[in-house]
Design a protein around this motif. Structure first.
Motif, PDB file in Angstrom:
ATOM      1  N   UNK A  22      11.958   0.417 -43.479  1.00 15.30           N
ATOM      2  CA  UNK A  22      10.958  -0.629 -43.223  1.00 15.30           C
ATOM      3  C   UNK A  22       9.558  -0.094 -42.930  1.00 15.30           C
ATOM      4  N   UNK A  23       9.398   1.224 -42.934  1.00 16.64           N
ATOM      5  CA  UNK A  23       8.074   1.798 -42.738  1.00 16.64           C
ATOM      6  C   UNK A  23       7.578   1.776 -41.310  1.00 16.64           C
ATOM      7  N   UNK A  24       8.426   1.378 -40.356  1.00 11.02           N
ATOM      8  CA  UNK A  24       8.049   1.346 -38.938  1.00 11.02           C
ATOM      9  C   UNK A  24       8.553   2.615 -38.242  1.00 11.02           C
ATOM     10  N   UNK A  25       7.974   2.888 -37.049  1.00 12.29           N
ATOM     11  CA  UNK A  25       8.467   4.013 -36.261  1.00 12.29           C
ATOM     12  C   UNK A  25       9.899   3.747 -35.786  1.00 12.29           C
ATOM     13  N   UNK A  26      10.684   4.815 -35.645  1.00 13.19           N
ATOM     14  CA  UNK A  26      12.006   4.677 -35.058  1.00 13.19           C
ATOM     15  C   UNK A  26      11.878   4.318 -33.576  1.00 13.19           C
ATOM     16  N   UNK A  27      12.968   3.823 -32.994  1.00 14.55           N
ATOM     17  CA  UNK A  27      12.955   3.369 -31.604  1.00 14.55           C
ATOM     18  C   UNK A  27      12.952   4.543 -30.615  1.00 14.55           C
ATOM     19  N   UNK A  28      12.235   4.378 -29.517  1.00 16.05           N
ATOM     20  CA  UNK A  28      12.256   5.301 -28.380  1.00 16.05           C
ATOM     21  C   UNK A  28      12.287   4.493 -27.092  1.00 16.05           C
ATOM     22  N   UNK A  29      12.675   5.161 -25.991  1.00 20.43           N
ATOM     23  CA  UNK A  29      12.666   4.540 -24.674  1.00 20.43           C
ATOM     24  C   UNK A  29      11.368   4.888 -23.954  1.00 20.43           C
ATOM     25  N   UNK A  30      10.792   3.868 -23.304  1.00 19.53           N
ATOM     26  CA  UNK A  30       9.569   4.035 -22.527  1.00 19.53           C
ATOM     27  C   UNK A  30       9.805   3.504 -21.118  1.00 19.53           C
ATOM     28  N   UNK A  31       8.997   3.997 -20.172  1.00 21.89           N
ATOM     29  CA  UNK A  31       9.143   3.575 -18.772  1.00 21.89           C
ATOM     30  C   UNK A  31       7.766   3.302 -18.183  1.00 21.89           C
ATOM     31  N   UNK A  32       7.687   2.272 -17.315  1.00 20.87           N
ATOM     32  CA  UNK A  32       6.460   1.967 -16.587  1.00 20.87           C
ATOM     33  C   UNK A  32       6.816   1.717 -15.123  1.00 20.87           C
ATOM     34  N   UNK A  33       5.939   2.148 -14.208  1.00 22.28           N
ATOM     35  CA  UNK A  33       6.154   2.005 -12.768  1.00 22.28           C
ATOM     36  C   UNK A  33       5.147   1.003 -12.192  1.00 22.28           C
ATOM     37  N   UNK A  34       5.630  -0.022 -11.528  1.00 21.87           N
ATOM     38  CA  UNK A  34       4.770  -1.082 -10.983  1.00 21.87           C
ATOM     39  C   UNK A  34       3.914  -0.532  -9.842  1.00 21.87           C
ATOM     40  N   UNK A  35       2.597  -0.625  -9.994  1.00 25.62           N
ATOM     41  CA  UNK A  35       1.683  -0.094  -8.979  1.00 25.62           C
ATOM     42  C   UNK A  35       0.491  -1.030  -8.813  1.00 25.62           C
ATOM     43  N   UNK A  36       0.101  -1.252  -7.562  1.00 32.45           N
ATOM     44  CA  UNK A  36      -1.120  -2.017  -7.247  1.00 32.45           C
ATOM     45  C   UNK A  36      -1.174  -3.353  -7.975  1.00 32.45           C
ATOM     46  N   UNK A  37      -0.011  -4.029  -8.011  1.00 28.04           N
ATOM     47  CA  UNK A  37       0.032  -5.368  -8.567  1.00 28.04           C
ATOM     48  C   UNK A  37       0.073  -5.450 -10.077  1.00 28.04           C
ATOM     49  N   UNK A  38       0.316  -4.332 -10.749  1.00 26.02           N
ATOM     50  CA  UNK A  38       0.358  -4.378 -12.206  1.00 26.02           C
ATOM     51  C   UNK A  38       1.188  -3.259 -12.801  1.00 26.02           C
TER      52      UNK A  38
END
Length: 217
Positions: A22-38
């Motif tokens: 499909x011409x899209x990037x393969x899947x990867x896992x990402x992480x975000x940490x909630x800080x200062x209300x966002x």
């Protein structure tokens, strides 16, 4: 305080590959940490979580210490990794009671950590993909997969299984039952040895499009 998710985007680790289908990037896992209300910019989880193949979130334990990963090898298999301090261990392929040469996708661990629900396209089910469970035996090994039966599973696809903290309320997505279109999210409760007739969560949760992978805190 933290969120782990799947994305198809360029990876800072340099392992991003394009899917030739499909011409899209393969899947990867990402992480975000909630800080200062966002939520700040998500980070690629990198080694040993992401590889140069498809890697996706498949589930996480209630205590946040065990992460389940879908990888696109062997028809699609489930892996698990454990948080040790601030680092995740190298993901290990789950039991062959769970993984087959067919397509295994999402997983949800019960609150007592003795029952595991997962989705598989293995033969002998009711349709495209079905929801199964496996129970931990006295030796700490997962037992034979048990299909949840015709009340839950249909001749169409089921996906995105999620068992709740009470150990009896199950959320999942299905193309069958009384959908508004495509996959819809349903709720069923286990009581007196039986699953209740799945209840469509309705609008605005469900739409005429595909609605999958419902998560609740």
């Amino acid at each position: 305080s933290e969120m782990i998710f799947t994305a198809r985007r360029p990876s800072p680790t340099g392992k991003s590959k394009i899917d030739p289908d499909d011409g899209e990037y393969l899947e990867d896992l990402f992480i975000s940490y909630y800080k200062n209300g966002g939520w700040p910019q998500a980070l690629d989880m990198g080694d040993p979580i992401n590889t140069d193949e498809n890697d996706a979130t498949a589930g996480i334990s209630a205590d946040g210490q065990t992460l389940y990963i879908y990888r696109g090898n062997n028809g699609g298999d489930l892996y698990e990794t454990h948080l040790k301090g601030i680092n995740w261990t190298k993901p290990e392929q789950m039991s062959n009671k769970i993984n087959t040469s067919y397509h295994e996708t999402t997983v949800s661990l019960g609150p007592d950590e003795k029952v595991l629900y997962f989705v598989s396209s293995r033969p002998g089910g009711f349709g495209d993909r079905d929801i199964y469970k496996t129970v931990l035996d006295a030796k700490g090994k997962w037992g034979d997969a048990q299909n949840l039966g015709a009340v839950i599973n249909t001749q169409y696809g089921e996906e995105g299984v999620s068992i709740q903290a009470d150990g009896k309320t199950l959320y999942f997505s299905s193309e069958g039952h009384n959908t508004m279109g495509g996959y819809d999210i349903f709720k069923s409760v286990y009581d007196n040895g039986h699953w209740s007739i799945p209840e469509n969560l309705g609008y605005p949760v469900n739409t005429p499009e595909d609605d999958v992978f419902f998560c609740i805190s």
